[in-house]
Design an enzyme around this catalytic site. Structure first.
Site, short mmCIF file in Angstrom:
data_model
loop_
_atom_site.label_atom_id
_atom_site.label_comp_id
_atom_site.label_asym_id
_atom_site.label_seq_id
_atom_site.Cartn_x
_atom_site.Cartn_y
_atom_site.Cartn_z
N ILE A 34 14.59 33.22 -24.12
CA ILE A 34 14.16 34.38 -24.57
C ILE A 34 13.15 34.02 -25.85
O ILE A 34 12.19 34.75 -25.81
CB ILE A 34 15.54 35.16 -25.16
CG1 ILE A 34 16.65 35.50 -23.83
CG2 ILE A 34 14.68 36.50 -25.64
CD1 ILE A 34 15.74 36.02 -22.72
N LEU A 91 13.59 34.23 -29.30
CA LEU A 91 13.71 34.83 -30.59
C LEU A 91 12.83 35.99 -30.76
O LEU A 91 12.26 35.95 -31.77
CB LEU A 91 13.86 33.96 -31.69
CG LEU A 91 14.53 32.62 -31.71
CD1 LEU A 91 13.75 31.52 -31.71
CD2 LEU A 91 15.56 32.67 -33.06
N CYS A 130 19.59 27.46 -31.64
CA CYS A 130 18.79 28.06 -30.58
C CYS A 130 18.11 26.78 -29.94
O CYS A 130 17.40 26.03 -30.42
CB CYS A 130 17.82 28.93 -31.09
SG CYS A 130 16.66 29.71 -29.81
N ASN A 186 26.79 27.52 -28.72
CA ASN A 186 25.54 28.35 -28.20
C ASN A 186 25.32 27.81 -26.77
O ASN A 186 25.99 27.01 -26.11
CB ASN A 186 24.41 28.01 -29.12
CG ASN A 186 23.12 29.05 -29.09
OD1 ASN A 186 22.72 29.76 -28.03
ND2 ASN A 186 22.71 29.12 -30.32
N GLY A 192 31.16 31.61 -21.58
CA GLY A 192 31.87 32.00 -20.35
C GLY A 192 32.95 32.82 -20.31
O GLY A 192 33.80 32.89 -19.22
N GLY A 219 29.89 37.10 -24.29
CA GLY A 219 28.20 36.86 -24.08
C GLY A 219 27.77 37.36 -22.86
O GLY A 219 27.70 38.71 -22.66
N THR A 220 27.29 36.33 -21.86
CA THR A 220 26.70 36.57 -20.85
C THR A 220 27.63 37.66 -19.91
O THR A 220 26.98 38.50 -19.17
CB THR A 220 26.72 35.48 -19.71
OG1 THR A 220 26.19 34.69 -20.80
CG2 THR A 220 25.91 35.61 -18.61
#
Ligand code: RRO
Length: 291
Positions: A72, A74, A131, A192, A244, A265-266
């Site tokens: 992505i 940022l 990141c 991360n 996860g 998250g995902t």
């Protein structure tokens, strides 16, 4: 299931991972029902940088077995844009706000921390030293010494809790966590994404505009569990565990491994109400777990 996290009173231990749930877009889509049944006990916002950023060139996503690779890069409105447009809206969420910041130098991070230190709407700050999708390829949080220098630099600038978001792309994650703690961090969050890559099946060239990206989703869950466990042996500050998580059981596993809070998250991309479901599954599991 209430939790005291660095002085923030949270209704339960489930929060979101930075950049995986857009509360402003979700409010546009779901209206006030989102506020009445907010899926997380605290809201972590997408990374804010000092200057506005467009993000990486497309394509930015690739689906893998058991997850996603993102590049992505940022994209965000920058500090001034965030303060003017996003913060007033996020301040109205029914849960504490954690602002995630990233800079390309210690001075940049210091400027961001100092700016948010003055804002009463901000409950805590998360320093993104992890990141995987920056042009330089450099990850400050891959090195314990660099991480310590950054935390020492910004620690005096705020009384708000400082969370350091760790990278799994480091030789010794526990050593980085320890360095963060000794330099004054109040908590660490991990993991991360893991650096990964996908090739265009037609050309054999890198698929993602950023060439490499960060792997997330259930595929990384065992790695997250091992790293949270290792970090828990090395520090005595609270840990936000993520990687996860799809179910109450996954959340409980991370808590068994040493996490105080667990971030989703995902899974929120697949199911925006995942936070509610995981929280209720976790509540049922904990009620039936003899400790
Ligand atoms: O924006 C991103 O590409 C991104 C960030 Br800031 C991060 O911390 N982790 C990630 O997987 N992607």
């Amino acid at each position: 299931m209430t939790v005291d996290f660095c002085g923030l009173e949270l209704a339960h231990p489930i929060i979101n991972g930075s950049g995986t749930f857009d509360a402003i877009a979700a409010h546009r889509t779901f209206g006030d029902e989102l506020l009445e049944r907010f899926p997380f006990a605290a809201f972590v916002s997408k990374t804010v940088t000092l200057e506005p950023r467009q993000g990486n060139p497309p394509p930015r996503l690739w689906e893998v077995a058991g997850g996603l690779i993102n590049s992505i890069g940022l994209p965000n409105k920058g500090l001034a844009g965030y303060l003017e447009h996003d913060l007033p809206i996020l301040a109205r969420l029914p849960v504490p706000l954690i602002v995630n910041v990233m800079g390309f130098s210690r001075d940049e991070v210091a400027e961001l921390v100092a700016a948010f230190a003055e804002r009463s709407a901000v409950g805590a700050l998360e320093l993104n030293v992890s990141c995987p999708n920056v042009e330089t390829g450099l990850i400050m949080g891959a090195d314990p010494g660099e991480t310590a220098k950054l935390v020492r630099r910004v620690r005096p600038l705020t009384d708000k809790p400082l969370i350091v978001k760790l990278t799994p792309n480091a030789t010794d994650v526990a050593a980085v966590a320890q360095a963060a703690q000794h330099a004054g961090a109040d908590a660490v969050s991990l993991i991360n994404t893991l650096r990964g890559m996908a090739l265009d099946p037609k050309t054999g060239e890198p698929w993602l505009g950023g060439v490499t990206g960060g792997v997330s989703g259930p595929a990384v869950r065992p790695i997250a569990l091992a790293q949270v466990h290792a970090v828990a042996q090395a520090v005595d500050i609270p840990i936000i565990g993520m990687g996860g998580v799809q179910s109450g059981r996954d959340a409980r596993d991370l808590m068994f491994a040493g996490a105080t809070l667990v971030a989703i998250g995902t899974e929120s991309f697949r199911d925006p109400a995942a936070g509610l479901r995981v929280t209720s599954e976790l509540s049922e599991l904990l009620a039936n777990t003899a400790v």
